[in-house]
Design an enzyme around this catalytic site. Structure first.
Site, PDB file in Angstrom:
ATOM      1  N   ARG A  37     -23.982  21.324 133.384  1.00 27.69           N
ATOM      2  CA  ARG A  37     -24.986  21.760 132.391  1.00 27.69           C
ATOM      3  C   ARG A  37     -25.046  20.817 131.198  1.00 27.69           C
ATOM      4  O   ARG A  37     -25.841  21.033 130.281  1.00 27.69           O
ATOM      5  CB  ARG A  37     -24.683  23.168 131.906  1.00 27.69           C
ATOM      6  CG  ARG A  37     -23.329  23.349 131.298  1.00 27.69           C
ATOM      7  CD  ARG A  37     -23.111  24.766 130.803  1.00 27.69           C
ATOM      8  NE  ARG A  37     -21.773  24.945 130.254  1.00 27.69           N
ATOM      9  CZ  ARG A  37     -21.484  25.767 129.261  1.00 27.69           C
ATOM     10  NH1 ARG A  37     -22.434  26.464 128.686  1.00 27.69           N
ATOM     11  NH2 ARG A  37     -20.244  25.898 128.832  1.00 27.69           N
TER      12      ARG A  37
ATOM     13  N   LYS B 117      -6.544  24.025 142.768  1.00 26.20           N
ATOM     14  CA  LYS B 117      -5.518  24.853 142.150  1.00 26.20           C
ATOM     15  C   LYS B 117      -5.772  24.896 140.636  1.00 26.20           C
ATOM     16  O   LYS B 117      -6.445  23.999 140.106  1.00 26.20           O
ATOM     17  CB  LYS B 117      -4.123  24.310 142.459  1.00 26.20           C
ATOM     18  CG  LYS B 117      -3.721  23.075 141.639  1.00 26.20           C
ATOM     19  CD  LYS B 117      -2.286  22.760 141.859  1.00 26.20           C
ATOM     20  CE  LYS B 117      -1.834  21.635 140.938  1.00 26.20           C
ATOM     21  NZ  LYS B 117      -1.667  22.024 139.545  1.00 26.20           N
TER      22      LYS B 117
ATOM     23  N   HIS C  68      -3.475  17.934 146.771  1.00 26.32           N
ATOM     24  CA  HIS C  68      -3.639  16.505 147.021  1.00 26.32           C
ATOM     25  C   HIS C  68      -2.351  15.817 147.451  1.00 26.32           C
ATOM     26  O   HIS C  68      -2.404  14.744 148.056  1.00 26.32           O
ATOM     27  CB  HIS C  68      -4.245  15.810 145.794  1.00 26.32           C
ATOM     28  CG  HIS C  68      -3.337  15.710 144.615  1.00 26.32           C
ATOM     29  ND1 HIS C  68      -3.185  16.726 143.693  1.00 26.32           N
ATOM     30  CD2 HIS C  68      -2.524  14.708 144.196  1.00 26.32           C
ATOM     31  CE1 HIS C  68      -2.342  16.348 142.760  1.00 26.32           C
ATOM     32  NE2 HIS C  68      -1.919  15.135 143.038  1.00 26.32           N
TER      33      HIS C  68
ATOM     34  N   ASP D 152       2.342  25.826 137.960  1.00 31.41           N
ATOM     35  CA  ASP D 152       1.503  24.633 138.035  1.00 31.41           C
ATOM     36  C   ASP D 152       1.953  23.678 139.136  1.00 31.41           C
ATOM     37  O   ASP D 152       1.110  23.025 139.766  1.00 31.41           O
ATOM     38  CB  ASP D 152       1.514  23.910 136.684  1.00 31.41           C
ATOM     39  CG  ASP D 152       0.476  22.798 136.609  1.00 31.41           C
ATOM     40  OD1 ASP D 152      -0.667  23.027 137.060  1.00 31.41           O
ATOM     41  OD2 ASP D 152       0.792  21.717 136.101  1.00 31.41           O
TER      42      ASP D 152
ATOM     43  N   ASP E 151     -26.516  26.505 134.795  1.00 32.36           N
ATOM     44  CA  ASP E 151     -25.604  27.318 133.994  1.00 32.36           C
ATOM     45  C   ASP E 151     -24.877  28.250 134.954  1.00 32.36           C
ATOM     46  O   ASP E 151     -25.472  29.173 135.525  1.00 32.36           O
ATOM     47  CB  ASP E 151     -26.373  28.124 132.944  1.00 32.36           C
ATOM     48  CG  ASP E 151     -25.439  28.855 131.984  1.00 32.36           C
ATOM     49  OD1 ASP E 151     -24.254  29.064 132.329  1.00 32.36           O
ATOM     50  OD2 ASP E 151     -25.899  29.224 130.886  1.00 32.36           O
TER      51      ASP E 151
ATOM     52  N   GLU F  92       6.834  13.630 135.554  1.00 31.39           N
ATOM     53  CA  GLU F  92       5.720  13.052 134.814  1.00 31.39           C
ATOM     54  C   GLU F  92       6.195  12.562 133.451  1.00 31.39           C
ATOM     55  O   GLU F  92       7.020  13.215 132.808  1.00 31.39           O
ATOM     56  CB  GLU F  92       4.609  14.087 134.615  1.00 31.39           C
ATOM     57  CG  GLU F  92       4.011  14.640 135.895  1.00 31.39           C
ATOM     58  CD  GLU F  92       2.979  15.709 135.613  1.00 31.39           C
ATOM     59  OE1 GLU F  92       1.801  15.354 135.401  1.00 31.39           O
ATOM     60  OE2 GLU F  92       3.351  16.891 135.584  1.00 31.39           O
TER      61      GLU F  92
ATOM     62  N   HIS G 296       2.610  22.409 144.981  1.00 30.98           N
ATOM     63  CA  HIS G 296       2.995  21.065 145.415  1.00 30.98           C
ATOM     64  C   HIS G 296       4.408  21.016 146.010  1.00 30.98           C
ATOM     65  O   HIS G 296       4.619  20.514 147.118  1.00 30.98           O
ATOM     66  CB  HIS G 296       2.914  20.079 144.244  1.00 30.98           C
ATOM     67  CG  HIS G 296       1.537  19.902 143.689  1.00 30.98           C
ATOM     68  ND1 HIS G 296       0.403  19.969 144.450  1.00 30.98           N
ATOM     69  CD2 HIS G 296       1.115  19.650 142.421  1.00 30.98           C
ATOM     70  CE1 HIS G 296      -0.665  19.760 143.690  1.00 30.98           C
ATOM     71  NE2 HIS G 296      -0.247  19.571 142.461  1.00 30.98           N
TER      72      HIS G 296
ATOM     73  N   LYS H 247      -1.254  12.381 150.674  1.00 23.88           N
ATOM     74  CA  LYS H 247      -0.640  11.097 150.352  1.00 23.88           C
ATOM     75  C   LYS H 247      -0.103  10.416 151.609  1.00 23.88           C
ATOM     76  O   LYS H 247       0.445  11.057 152.511  1.00 23.88           O
ATOM     77  CB  LYS H 247       0.476  11.281 149.328  1.00 23.88           C
ATOM     78  CG  LYS H 247      -0.052  11.628 147.935  1.00 23.88           C
ATOM     79  CD  LYS H 247       1.065  11.751 146.930  1.00 23.88           C
ATOM     80  CE  LYS H 247       0.514  11.990 145.529  1.00 23.88           C
ATOM     81  NZ  LYS H 247      -0.167  10.812 144.975  1.00 23.88           N
TER      82      LYS H 247
END
Length: 486
Positions: free
Chosen positions: A47, A144, A174, A231, A90, A212, A236, A178
């Protein structure tokens, strides 16, 4: 492999960060490699842009930096942009979906609806698609997180399942796309060398790490209501665990692979809340230094509550109660603001039962397989060899499985592989509902115990490898994390 039939790829959240960084670059790379049918179309839905020209300008400004590491071919890029149409919509107005239906009228082939939006929009979008008849001959891709817990996940799956059949639903993870994960399957099930060793008699422990360097960035509001366990672990890490530990499927078709993964998830030793402090470590990063740059504490990040008890680090000891893996500890770890960005699987084989060659041969981890998922994808086998010179002195050496040197074609990025699988109707690398339910069911006791606990997460300085308690947990089993050996 080129797709023979036409397709229409509808991208909801077409101006979002995920679309800019991952989805459109992956589609471009597939286009550049000749893997997309010339009749395939991409329809972006958002939008923010007023019309197609405005959207293409947005794409030119935000996508180019994420494509073609070897350099962008401008002529190929322009032909890719010709595939893209745009519908200003919208999502809060179901009546606007008639505009999308009209825009798709006359487009041949399978329709793929990719929901690169927040999970709160999954059900409204699916219902709006059904209201204008767009749920037939279609596939739906769900990013996710799919829910906040088992109950909310089931609510989303129930609602989406009323509109799309299970074989139409692609729950994307994802990490399953890999290249090293695919090569792990090839190593195990294509070679007589590894499979006989892939069991409790020869494996001492297994580590799976997703670390990370980044903090929560601009996702403070989302992350503070989610945390590392939801998360990263529930999806994962448990998916990688199931790939590592699964039995050989009778074929590589989608249900055979996912049936074996499900058996692993259902064989996870149930969590006893009295043992959570022994098998689970949660932490939260404080201020620190990463590569010479000072970074703030999690509690001072934008969008984070100042007294937040949300975990940014999780380490778990997991056991699988079946004949292959009984007694073998699996150590899972993930965190933000750690010392290095790395995702890897470490298989530590047992030392020889008796060595005439000296202590190194009896050392845990003398023989190990390290599957590196990021940043540099590789597989490395460690063993002992004699050092040159006088005497029988042993030293650790490694054999590199250098796929990038052996195979001339470059490795396919995870999103590129998965998007091609969606368009081609291949479900093996996507999460089935019963897998997702089993994962949520296993982590829920930890979530509930932490929510009820008055104990804050253990602090760790940004730029380190997390709380000391994570190392102590492994030390109780006579082992350590891979980086601690070095």
């Amino acid at each position: 492999m080129q797709i023979d039939s036409g397709f229409t790829f509808v991208l909801f959240g077409g101006t979002g960060d995920l679309s800019m960084r991952k989805i459109l670059p992956a589609l471009y790379e597939a286009h550049r490699a000749g893997m997309l049918s010339e009749h395939g179309k991409i329809v972006a839905v958002a939008r923010h842009a007023a019309d197609r020209d405005g959207y293409i300008e947005w794409v030119n400004s935000n996508v180019k930096t994420y494509v073609s590491k070897g350099g962008l071919d401008e002529s190929v890029w322009q032909r890719f942009l010709e595939r893209i149409a745009y519908v200003k919509l919208d999502l809060g107005k179901p009546e606007d979906f008639a505009l999308l239906r009209d825009a798709l009228d006359g487009h041949a082939g399978t329709r793929v609806f990719y929901l690169a939006t927040g999970p709160s929009l999954f059900v409204p979008i699916c219902r709006a698609l059904a209201s204008v008849g767009l749920n037939e001959n279609a596939r739906i891709v769900l990013e996710k997180p799919l829910g906040y817990d088992l109950r909310s996940s089931n609510a989303i799956n129930d609602a989406v399942g009323e509109i799309f059949a299970e074989e139409q639903i692609y729950r994307i993870d994802h990490y399953l796309g890999k290249e090293p994960v695919q090569n792990l399957l090839a190593l195990r099930f294509g070679n007589a060398l590894f499979e006989p060793l892939w069991r409790r008699e020869w494996v001492e422990s297994i580590q799976i790490t997703i670390a990370e360097e980044l903090g929560v960035e601009a996702r403070g509001d989302f992350y503070d209501n989610t945390g590392a366990l939801r998360d990263m672990v529930q999806n994962h890490l448990l998916q990688l665990l199931s790939i590592v530990a699964m039995e050989p499927p009778h074929s590589m078709d989608s249900d055979s692979v996912r049936d074996e993964k499900l058996r692993v998830l259902r064989a996870l030793k149930p969590i006893d809340t009295r043992d959570i402090s022994k098998i689970a470590v949660r932490g939260q990063y404080h201020s620190g230094v990463i590569k010479g740059t000072s970074v703030p504490a999690y509690a001072t990040e934008h969008g984070v509550k100042p007294q937040s008890a949300t975990e940014t680090f999780v380490a778990l000891k997991v056991e699988i109660e079946n004949w292959r893996w009984a007694g073998v500890p699996f150590f899972l770890r993930t965190g933000k603001r750690l010392a290095e960005r790395v995702a890897e699987i470490v298989v530590n084989f047992r030392p020889v039962p008796h060595s005439a060659l000296g202590a190194p041969a009896l050392r845990p981890g003398a023989n190990r397989l390290v599957i590196r998922l990021q940043p540099n994808e590789s597989i490395r086998l460690y063993c002992l060899a004699k050092q040159p010179g006088e005497g029988m002195n042993l030293s650790s050496v490694h054999l590199d499985l250098a796929f990038d040197q052996f195979f001339k074609e470059g490795q396919m990025e995870a999103y590129q592989r998965l998007l091609l699988d969606v368009i081609n109707g291949r479900l093996a690398l996507f999460v089935r509902r019963d897998e997702q339910e089993a994962a949520w069911r296993w982590v829920e006791p930890i979530l509930n115990e932490w929510a009820a606990s008055n104990k804050p997460p253990k602090p760790y300085a940004a730029g380190t490898w997390g709380p000391a308690a994570a190392s102590a947990m492994l030390a109780q089993h006579g082992t350590c994390w891979l980086e601690e050996e070095n």
